[in-house]
Design a protein around this motif. Sequence first.
Motif, PDB file in Angstrom:
ATOM      1  N   ARG A 124       0.979  -1.255  -0.043  1.00  0.00           N
ATOM      2  CA  ARG A 124       0.062   0.025   0.023  1.00  0.00           C
ATOM      3  C   ARG A 124       1.080   1.436   0.117  1.00  0.00           C
ATOM      4  O   ARG A 124       2.049   1.136   0.293  1.00  0.00           O
ATOM      5  N   PRO A 125       0.451   2.380  -0.198  1.00  0.00           N
ATOM      6  CA  PRO A 125       1.091   3.501  -0.194  1.00  0.00           C
ATOM      7  C   PRO A 125       1.433   4.040   1.164  1.00  0.00           C
ATOM      8  O   PRO A 125       0.470   3.573   2.039  1.00  0.00           O
ATOM      9  N   LEU A 126       2.466   4.473   1.236  1.00  0.00           N
ATOM     10  CA  LEU A 126       2.911   4.711   2.765  1.00  0.00           C
ATOM     11  C   LEU A 126       2.764   6.325   2.964  1.00  0.00           C
ATOM     12  O   LEU A 126       3.527   7.044   2.992  1.00  0.00           O
ATOM     13  N   ALA A 127       1.470   6.618   3.626  1.00  0.00           N
ATOM     14  CA  ALA A 127       1.213   7.935   4.044  1.00  0.00           C
ATOM     15  C   ALA A 127       1.554   7.989   5.417  1.00  0.00           C
ATOM     16  O   ALA A 127       2.077   9.157   5.657  1.00  0.00           O
ATOM     17  N   ALA A 128       1.397   7.139   6.475  1.00  0.00           N
ATOM     18  CA  ALA A 128       1.819   7.247   7.701  1.00  0.00           C
ATOM     19  C   ALA A 128       2.398   5.941   8.170  1.00  0.00           C
ATOM     20  O   ALA A 128       2.419   5.143   7.452  1.00  0.00           O
ATOM     21  N   TYR A 129       3.169   5.917   9.355  1.00  0.00           N
ATOM     22  CA  TYR A 129       4.085   5.071   9.858  1.00  0.00           C
ATOM     23  C   TYR A 129       3.302   3.477   9.832  1.00  0.00           C
ATOM     24  O   TYR A 129       3.867   2.510   9.718  1.00  0.00           O
ATOM     25  N   LEU A 180      15.396  -0.994  21.030  1.00  0.00           N
ATOM     26  CA  LEU A 180      15.490   0.085  22.126  1.00  0.00           C
ATOM     27  C   LEU A 180      14.163   1.093  21.444  1.00  0.00           C
ATOM     28  O   LEU A 180      13.927   2.038  22.234  1.00  0.00           O
ATOM     29  N   LEU A 181      13.788   0.844  20.435  1.00  0.00           N
ATOM     30  CA  LEU A 181      12.827   1.679  19.614  1.00  0.00           C
ATOM     31  C   LEU A 181      11.408   0.908  19.479  1.00  0.00           C
ATOM     32  O   LEU A 181      11.458  -0.166  19.357  1.00  0.00           O
ATOM     33  N   THR A 182      10.347   1.568  19.297  1.00  0.00           N
ATOM     34  CA  THR A 182       9.015   1.155  18.963  1.00  0.00           C
ATOM     35  C   THR A 182       8.550   2.077  17.791  1.00  0.00           C
ATOM     36  O   THR A 182       9.019   3.294  17.695  1.00  0.00           O
ATOM     37  N   ALA A 183       7.412   1.653  17.297  1.00  0.00           N
ATOM     38  CA  ALA A 183       6.570   2.505  16.082  1.00  0.00           C
ATOM     39  C   ALA A 183       6.575   3.888  16.853  1.00  0.00           C
ATOM     40  O   ALA A 183       6.084   5.110  16.328  1.00  0.00           O
ATOM     41  N   ASP A 184       6.213   3.924  18.181  1.00  0.00           N
ATOM     42  CA  ASP A 184       5.661   5.229  18.873  1.00  0.00           C
ATOM     43  C   ASP A 184       6.935   6.273  18.610  1.00  0.00           C
ATOM     44  O   ASP A 184       6.622   7.587  18.905  1.00  0.00           O
ATOM     45  N   ASP A 191       7.239   9.828  15.559  1.00  0.00           N
ATOM     46  CA  ASP A 191       6.619  11.013  15.669  1.00  0.00           C
ATOM     47  C   ASP A 191       8.033  11.717  16.273  1.00  0.00           C
ATOM     48  O   ASP A 191       8.216  13.117  15.671  1.00  0.00           O
ATOM     49  N   ARG A 192       8.985  11.383  16.920  1.00  0.00           N
ATOM     50  CA  ARG A 192      10.192  11.967  17.227  1.00  0.00           C
ATOM     51  C   ARG A 192      11.093  11.884  16.341  1.00  0.00           C
ATOM     52  O   ARG A 192      11.915  12.881  15.882  1.00  0.00           O
ATOM     53  N   VAL A 193      11.279  10.784  15.579  1.00  0.00           N
ATOM     54  CA  VAL A 193      12.684  10.300  14.956  1.00  0.00           C
ATOM     55  C   VAL A 193      12.565  10.488  13.260  1.00  0.00           C
ATOM     56  O   VAL A 193      13.226  10.892  12.843  1.00  0.00           O
ATOM     57  N   GLY A 194      10.987  10.299  12.876  1.00  0.00           N
ATOM     58  CA  GLY A 194      10.728  10.374  11.454  1.00  0.00           C
ATOM     59  C   GLY A 194      11.490   9.560  10.676  1.00  0.00           C
ATOM     60  O   GLY A 194      11.714   8.538  11.105  1.00  0.00           O
ATOM     61  N   THR A 195      11.748   9.932   9.394  1.00  0.00           N
ATOM     62  CA  THR A 195      12.011   8.766   8.414  1.00  0.00           C
ATOM     63  C   THR A 195      13.440   8.163   8.607  1.00  0.00           C
ATOM     64  O   THR A 195      13.666   7.132   7.752  1.00  0.00           O
ATOM     65  N   ALA A 196      14.203   8.908   9.437  1.00  0.00           N
ATOM     66  CA  ALA A 196      15.444   8.461   9.771  1.00  0.00           C
ATOM     67  C   ALA A 196      15.224   6.848  10.198  1.00  0.00           C
ATOM     68  O   ALA A 196      16.212   5.994   9.969  1.00  0.00           O
ATOM     69  N   MET A 197      14.196   6.468  10.814  1.00  0.00           N
ATOM     70  CA  MET A 197      13.775   5.334  11.293  1.00  0.00           C
ATOM     71  C   MET A 197      13.125   4.287  10.350  1.00  0.00           C
ATOM     72  O   MET A 197      12.519   3.099  10.659  1.00  0.00           O
ATOM     73  N   ALA A 227      22.886   0.813   7.413  1.00  0.00           N
ATOM     74  CA  ALA A 227      22.525   1.061   5.924  1.00  0.00           C
ATOM     75  C   ALA A 227      22.264   2.551   5.811  1.00  0.00           C
ATOM     76  O   ALA A 227      20.844   2.966   5.795  1.00  0.00           O
ATOM     77  N   PRO A 228      23.239   3.422   5.803  1.00  0.00           N
ATOM     78  CA  PRO A 228      23.054   4.684   5.699  1.00  0.00           C
ATOM     79  C   PRO A 228      22.917   4.994   4.046  1.00  0.00           C
ATOM     80  O   PRO A 228      22.925   4.308   3.138  1.00  0.00           O
ATOM     81  N   HIS A 229      21.956   6.207   3.961  1.00  0.00           N
ATOM     82  CA  HIS A 229      21.738   6.862   2.687  1.00  0.00           C
ATOM     83  C   HIS A 229      22.127   8.351   2.816  1.00  0.00           C
ATOM     84  O   HIS A 229      22.709   8.702   3.992  1.00  0.00           O
ATOM     85  N   THR A 230      21.743   9.097   2.009  1.00  0.00           N
ATOM     86  CA  THR A 230      21.990  10.424   2.480  1.00  0.00           C
ATOM     87  C   THR A 230      21.121  11.036   3.052  1.00  0.00           C
ATOM     88  O   THR A 230      19.856  10.803   3.113  1.00  0.00           O
ATOM     89  N   ASP A 231      21.368  12.202   4.202  1.00  0.00           N
ATOM     90  CA  ASP A 231      20.611  12.847   4.769  1.00  0.00           C
ATOM     91  C   ASP A 231      19.551  13.378   3.890  1.00  0.00           C
ATOM     92  O   ASP A 231      18.172  13.498   4.138  1.00  0.00           O
ATOM     93  N   GLU A 232      19.627  13.987   2.533  1.00  0.00           N
ATOM     94  CA  GLU A 232      18.894  14.614   1.740  1.00  0.00           C
ATOM     95  C   GLU A 232      17.741  13.217   1.444  1.00  0.00           C
ATOM     96  O   GLU A 232      16.582  13.582   1.368  1.00  0.00           O
ATOM     97  N   GLU A 233      18.380  12.186   1.017  1.00  0.00           N
ATOM     98  CA  GLU A 233      17.392  11.064   0.512  1.00  0.00           C
ATOM     99  C   GLU A 233      16.367  10.815   1.696  1.00  0.00           C
ATOM    100  O   GLU A 233      15.146  10.633   1.567  1.00  0.00           O
ATOM    101  N   LYS A 234      16.775  10.956   2.925  1.00  0.00           N
ATOM    102  CA  LYS A 234      16.178  10.380   4.011  1.00  0.00           C
ATOM    103  C   LYS A 234      15.147  11.542   4.550  1.00  0.00           C
ATOM    104  O   LYS A 234      14.256  11.215   5.583  1.00  0.00           O
ATOM    105  N   SER A 235      15.349  12.768   4.101  1.00  0.00           N
ATOM    106  CA  SER A 235      14.512  13.940   4.409  1.00  0.00           C
ATOM    107  C   SER A 235      13.217  13.911   3.605  1.00  0.00           C
ATOM    108  O   SER A 235      12.208  14.837   3.861  1.00  0.00           O
ATOM    109  N   ARG A 236      13.104  12.966   2.616  1.00  0.00           N
ATOM    110  CA  ARG A 236      11.929  12.820   1.603  1.00  0.00           C
ATOM    111  C   ARG A 236      11.063  12.419   2.410  1.00  0.00           C
ATOM    112  O   ARG A 236      10.882  11.801   3.658  1.00  0.00           O
ATOM    113  N   SER A 237       9.584  12.058   2.023  1.00  0.00           N
ATOM    114  CA  SER A 237       8.455  11.712   2.430  1.00  0.00           C
ATOM    115  C   SER A 237       8.570  10.123   3.105  1.00  0.00           C
ATOM    116  O   SER A 237       9.646   9.562   2.285  1.00  0.00           O
ATOM    117  N   LEU A 238       7.829   9.591   3.678  1.00  0.00           N
ATOM    118  CA  LEU A 238       7.971   8.104   4.160  1.00  0.00           C
ATOM    119  C   LEU A 238       7.968   7.293   2.952  1.00  0.00           C
ATOM    120  O   LEU A 238       8.585   6.309   2.898  1.00  0.00           O
TER     121      LEU A 238
END
Length: 433
Positions: free
Chosen positions: A188-193, A257-261, A264-270, A302-313
């Motif tokens: 499905r399209p990824l609008a929300a986490y 250490l992390l969960t889906a919750d 909201d704090r971390v964004g697409t970096a996760m 598994a790094p990408h560029t910060d620019e790539e990771k700042s795009r939409s989910l």
Amino acid sequence: MQVAGGAITRVEQGLQATPGKVIDASGMYVLPGAIDVHVHSRDPGFPEKEDFASLTEAAAAGGVTVVLDMPNTVPAVDGAGVLESKAALARSMARVDFGLWGLIRSTTTSNQLEDMAAAGAVGFKAYLAYSFSLSRKQVLYSPGVDDPDLEPPADYGTLARLAPAVARLGLPLAVHAEDPAVLAAFGRPLAAYQDLLDSRPAEGESVAVSAAAAVARESGAHLHIAHLSSAIGLQAAEDARRAGTTLTLETCPQFLLLTADDYDRVGTAMKMLPPIRTAADRDALVDGLRRGVIGIVSTDHAPHTDEEKSRSLEEAPAGSPGVQTLYLSCLQLAKNLGDAWLAPRWVCEAPARLAGLDRSKGAIAPGFDADLVIVDPRRKTRVTPRLMKSRQRHGAMEGQEFDFAIEQVFLRGERVDGAKKARGRMARPARIA
Ligand code: NCD
Ligand code: ZN
């Protein structure tokens, strides 16, 4: 402890200081260097995301003295020739030691596995849900349909066909365990986490673990499940082990250490695959680690560029850096479980066994490489972009606080944290043959 010629020579109380350099580590932990069994160097292929220099500087800063690099660099490591040229590239840049995984494509033959083993592969990796671009020689995130350029992913048939050869070679068969049919049913399209969670349900993992285990069982091949992310995936693995499959499990700090919750704090970096799931999944994985059922903690760096990771989910590529925070995360998790000294089991001892490096790495003992990490248990570390050595500075672990600090890191007796020299060697499995 005494070190000479890059190796540990004596480990005793009350050794007299002999001529040479003496390091006073009173009040500190002295630990073996960590082995991260799952990193993506991006080199060759995408050096703007990461290369062997930035990867291994991040590793060295975090107390990781061996990285095992996954084969989805470009060109993908699907044969001995590519493996050898990648080894030469890595050798020219690596600040710490490295090992290389070979790729299993749906068209891979047992001869190709033998050749990669002879060239020093630490094991083989199959991506069940990713196709292979023939023109780009690249593993792609999606299975793809009706495109003559896309070779279908390795499947359970591929694993069944190659498992006897893998067993003969005595190397691990690592699997990215997400079942493509399950994923296809939920795309499905990824609008929300929540869409990411719904599109990669944990059943994708449990089905893939069960099926891969079933086809590997009779051959006796050693199956290794990469980045385990769910409670039911863990359950499937335990069932498979009980049924007789030789199986090792790896999970990662982000799942512990992390969960889906945290989205909201971390964004697409996760954003990563498989995704970081629920608190119940996290708790089951921590418990699996506590019970010793999960033996290894790796990062899936598994790094990408910060620019790539700042795009939409939807648009942001999946993956996050992590190698630099592996040891600190594990020390913290182990401390939370009541004994910080459990951490080296997960990041040193079990990884060394997986990679066939347990005669020279992963422990502090006479004759072993002097890969050592001095940790201050009284000083805290907070993960900030400024501290990160990877090209991608904003990762999933940003903002985490640990009750430990990495003080000094040694590779074969020489400081490597902050060093710019390419001293890394290729780590090859010691074969019993
Ligand atoms: C990895 C990558 O980007 O190479 N990404 C990820 O989200 N885990 C691929 C992988 O390990 O499956
Ligand atoms: Zn993977």
